[in-house]
Design a protein around this motif. Structure first.
Motif, PDB file in Angstrom:
ATOM      1  N   THR A 160      35.517 -17.379 -29.515  1.00 17.74           N
ATOM      2  CA  THR A 160      35.231 -18.658 -28.876  1.00 17.74           C
ATOM      3  C   THR A 160      35.344 -18.715 -27.365  1.00 17.74           C
ATOM      4  O   THR A 160      34.748 -19.603 -26.780  1.00 17.74           O
ATOM      5  CB  THR A 160      36.147 -19.741 -29.479  1.00 17.74           C
ATOM      6  OG1 THR A 160      37.514 -19.311 -29.350  1.00 17.74           O
ATOM      7  CG2 THR A 160      35.815 -19.984 -30.926  1.00 17.74           C
TER       8      THR A 160
ATOM      9  N   ASP B  47      30.463 -23.296 -26.120  1.00 14.65           N
ATOM     10  CA  ASP B  47      29.751 -24.260 -26.948  1.00 14.65           C
ATOM     11  C   ASP B  47      29.060 -23.530 -28.084  1.00 14.65           C
ATOM     12  O   ASP B  47      28.791 -22.332 -28.011  1.00 14.65           O
ATOM     13  CB  ASP B  47      28.711 -25.012 -26.119  1.00 14.65           C
ATOM     14  CG  ASP B  47      29.365 -25.909 -25.073  1.00 14.65           C
ATOM     15  OD1 ASP B  47      30.510 -26.335 -25.290  1.00 14.65           O
ATOM     16  OD2 ASP B  47      28.722 -26.164 -24.039  1.00 14.65           O
ATOM     17  N   ASP B  48      28.746 -24.281 -29.138  1.00 12.83           N
ATOM     18  CA  ASP B  48      28.102 -23.670 -30.303  1.00 12.83           C
ATOM     19  C   ASP B  48      26.737 -23.085 -29.959  1.00 12.83           C
ATOM     20  O   ASP B  48      26.305 -22.104 -30.548  1.00 12.83           O
ATOM     21  CB  ASP B  48      27.939 -24.704 -31.427  1.00 12.83           C
ATOM     22  CG  ASP B  48      29.292 -25.131 -31.993  1.00 12.83           C
ATOM     23  OD1 ASP B  48      30.257 -24.365 -31.842  1.00 12.83           O
ATOM     24  OD2 ASP B  48      29.367 -26.225 -32.566  1.00 12.83           O
ATOM     25  N   ASN B  49      26.065 -23.691 -28.994  1.00 16.09           N
ATOM     26  CA  ASN B  49      24.708 -23.232 -28.673  1.00 16.09           C
ATOM     27  C   ASN B  49      24.709 -22.138 -27.610  1.00 16.09           C
ATOM     28  O   ASN B  49      23.673 -21.809 -27.065  1.00 16.09           O
ATOM     29  CB  ASN B  49      23.867 -24.406 -28.173  1.00 16.09           C
ATOM     30  CG  ASN B  49      24.426 -25.012 -26.896  1.00 16.09           C
ATOM     31  OD1 ASN B  49      25.579 -24.767 -26.537  1.00 16.09           O
ATOM     32  ND2 ASN B  49      23.615 -25.811 -26.222  1.00 16.09           N
TER      33      ASN B  49
ATOM     34  N   LYS C  90      28.576 -25.034 -18.253  1.00 16.59           N
ATOM     35  CA  LYS C  90      29.430 -23.893 -18.591  1.00 16.59           C
ATOM     36  C   LYS C  90      28.708 -22.565 -18.377  1.00 16.59           C
ATOM     37  O   LYS C  90      29.342 -21.517 -18.374  1.00 16.59           O
ATOM     38  CB  LYS C  90      29.893 -23.977 -20.049  1.00 16.59           C
ATOM     39  CG  LYS C  90      30.865 -25.111 -20.334  1.00 16.59           C
ATOM     40  CD  LYS C  90      31.340 -25.046 -21.778  1.00 16.59           C
ATOM     41  CE  LYS C  90      32.333 -26.159 -22.089  1.00 16.59           C
ATOM     42  NZ  LYS C  90      32.810 -26.068 -23.497  1.00 16.59           N
TER      43      LYS C  90
ATOM     44  N   ASN D 149      34.515 -18.568 -23.521  1.00 17.33           N
ATOM     45  CA  ASN D 149      33.194 -18.601 -22.886  1.00 17.33           C
ATOM     46  C   ASN D 149      32.998 -17.356 -22.024  1.00 17.33           C
ATOM     47  O   ASN D 149      32.843 -17.424 -20.815  1.00 17.33           O
ATOM     48  CB  ASN D 149      33.073 -19.868 -22.041  1.00 17.33           C
ATOM     49  CG  ASN D 149      31.637 -20.130 -21.628  1.00 17.33           C
ATOM     50  OD1 ASN D 149      30.724 -20.027 -22.442  1.00 17.33           O
ATOM     51  ND2 ASN D 149      31.438 -20.450 -20.366  1.00 17.33           N
TER      52      ASN D 149
END
Length: 517
Positions: free
Chosen positions: A489, A474-476, A457, A491
């Motif tokens: 949220t 993603d959370d990271n 991503k 990307n």
């Protein structure tokens, strides 16, 4: 019994030797530009420049063979082919179609000698001329070359080339607005007026001369406002002027603003006329716009990457509506501003997008700025969707667009234009570093070396914005503005901090372990 499909010009005895996938050999590239992209290509490990008509390789080097060439047979001009490294003792048994190549000449053991590649068992052959007829894997070409050659080219499985065939559907100013209007009407008809309002990001625009009478009606309804005229197919601020009165475009109507290429036609060049944004957001009293880089790898399905870096381009003169003839006040193009009498080439007129985001968040608040950046995401996706069904999609093609977005005093972004060939010439060290990283990571995204998993991503500074639908972060993959508030949220991280080198090391190690397992 199924047979392995043969690609003309390549040895296909063993499917693994087919050049459809690149991963265990050098990559040959061509480049028609002499700027940062050429530096990136020349500095990339395992990539070799191919001489040819548009190549920048010195003529004295043309015809030489790279020392680490590992290809099997390949298409050449003059029905020539380079020897294979699949095993010298067996090469004489491999038949290469004479239509595309010449056979390898075996020699007796006592006559064996080392050729220019250091291989045993072959005679030293004269240098093979190489050109653009297929002896490349990656081609950063200009638009003119593509328009002249695309329709007559056969692209092999492994080849990648810049630009889609009809990219101008989005990058010509008149066609861009035409396609946006069409999708807006379709959206309103199918989803209602509320959803159609999401297209309210480009100024009122008309194409001249075809919509001149419609424009005149609109002009008379809004007397006193400023309009801006732009050639439909030019860039760098060429041919642009502002006006308040209809008689100010009399010369344009006569075709005097741009000489006609066909003297037998008494029709002026196509222009667009737009309502001028009279309340631009100012920083230090100066107008600016934002350059945003977008990479499209496919239109069907639509796959879009957004680069975190970019820059704001400032005018060299404080903004004022008193003098609409002063291009140094109203046009932010570097090509225009660098000619200003008091322009300082060392200082320049640019801010990084990261610097701009921090400034706006500190002055206007994180939430409002985050909403603004989400609106820019909407501009990108809606504009690409407007041409998704009419762009000639080709898996060999990719496009890197330069979006120019103007912010008004309410932090509303307006789409000004989309460039198919954004400038890759650096105006200073920071600009060079930005563009070098941008282009290096673009090659990482295209992944001709086949080193990634295809599920990433984020690759360096590029974030996957859309892949046949919106991408959720993603959370990271957090990116926090200056005050530490987390972003939403999607990307999308335009203007956020980017430790691209560290991230690249991590994804390549991860991809390597995944492939091993």
């Amino acid at each position: 019994m199924s047979k392995v499909a043969r690609i003309p010009g390549y040895q296909s005895k063993n499917p693994k030797q087919n050049r459809g996938i690149i991963g265990d050999r050098e990559i040959r590239y061509k480049c028609s530009l002499q700027n940062v992209i050429l530096d990136v290509l020349r500095g990339r490990p395992g990539w070799t420049e191919v001489p040819g008509q548009n190549s920048q390789v010195p003529a004295a080097q043309q015809g030489t063979r790279p020392s680490n060439q590992q290809t099997s047979g390949q298409t050449q001009t003059g029905n020539q082919s380079r020897p294979s490294n699949t095993g010298s003792s067996q090469s004489s048994n491999i038949i290469i179609p004479s239509r595309f190549s010449r056979p390898i000449q075996p020699v007796a053991p006592q006559a064996t000698q080392v050729n220019t590649q250091g291989r045993l068992g072959f005679q030293s052959l004269p240098p093979i001329p190489r050109n653009s007829d297929g002896d490349w894997d990656f081609y950063w070409c200009d638009r003119e070359w593509l328009h002249q050659n695309y329709d007559t080219m056969f692209l092999h499985e492994h080849q990648k080339i810049l630009h889609f065939r009809n990219h101008y559907e989005l990058t010509r100013k008149n066609l861009m607005v035409k396609n946006l209007k069409r999708l807006r009407k379709q959206t309103e008809r199918e989803q209602g007026k509320t959803e159609a309002q999401s297209f309210d990001f480009y100024p009122t625009t008309y194409e001249l001369p075809s919509e001149y009478h419609i424009f005149v009606e609109e002009f008379k309804k809004n007397l006193g406002i400023i309009w801006i005229m732009k050639p439909a197919a030019k860039s760098q601020g060429k041919g642009i002027f502002l006006f308040r009165r209809l008689k100010d475009i009399t010369d344009w109507k006569k075709g005097e603003y741009q000489p006609l290429s066909d003297q037998t036609r008494d029709v002026p060049e196509t222009y667009v006329v737009q309502r001028y944004i009279e309340n631009p957001l100012l920083i230090g009293g100066r107008k600016f716009d934002v350059r945003v880089y977008v990479l499209v790898c496919s239109y069907n399905p639509l796959k879009v990457w957004l680069y975190r870096g970019g820059f704001a381009r400032f005018s060299n003169t404080r903004f004022s509506l008193d003098s609409i003839e002063d291009t140094y006040v109203h046009l932010t193009n570097v090509a225009v501003q660098k000619n200003a009498p008091d322009y300082d080439p060392e200082k320049g007129c640019k801010w990084s997008t990261q610097q701009l985001r921090k400034y706006l968040a500190a002055k206007h608040g994180v939430d409002k700025v985050q909403k603004m950046f989400k609106s820019i995401d909407n501009i990108i996706i809606k504009s690409l969707q407007s041409v998704q069904k009419i762009i000639i999609n080709d898996k060999h093609c990719f496009e890197m667009y330069g979006y120019d977005v103007l912010l008004d005093s309410d932090l509303k972004p307006w789409l000004i234009e989309i460039n198919a060939s954004p400038s890759l010439t650096a105006s200073g060290k920071e600009d060079y570093d930005l563009k070098f990283g941008l282009l290096s990571d673009l090659l990482n995204v295209l992944d001709l070396e086949n080193r990634l998993t295809g599920k990433e991503k984020r690759i360096g500074g590029w974030d996957l914005l859309w892949d046949d639908g919106p991408i959720v972060a993603d959370d990271n993959m957090d990116c926090t503005p200056a005050n530490g508030s987390a972003v939403s949220t999607p990307n999308s991280y335009l203007g956020c901090f980017n430790d691209r080198k560290k991230q690249l090391r991590e994804i390549y190690l991860t991809a390597q372990s995944v492939k091993k397992s």
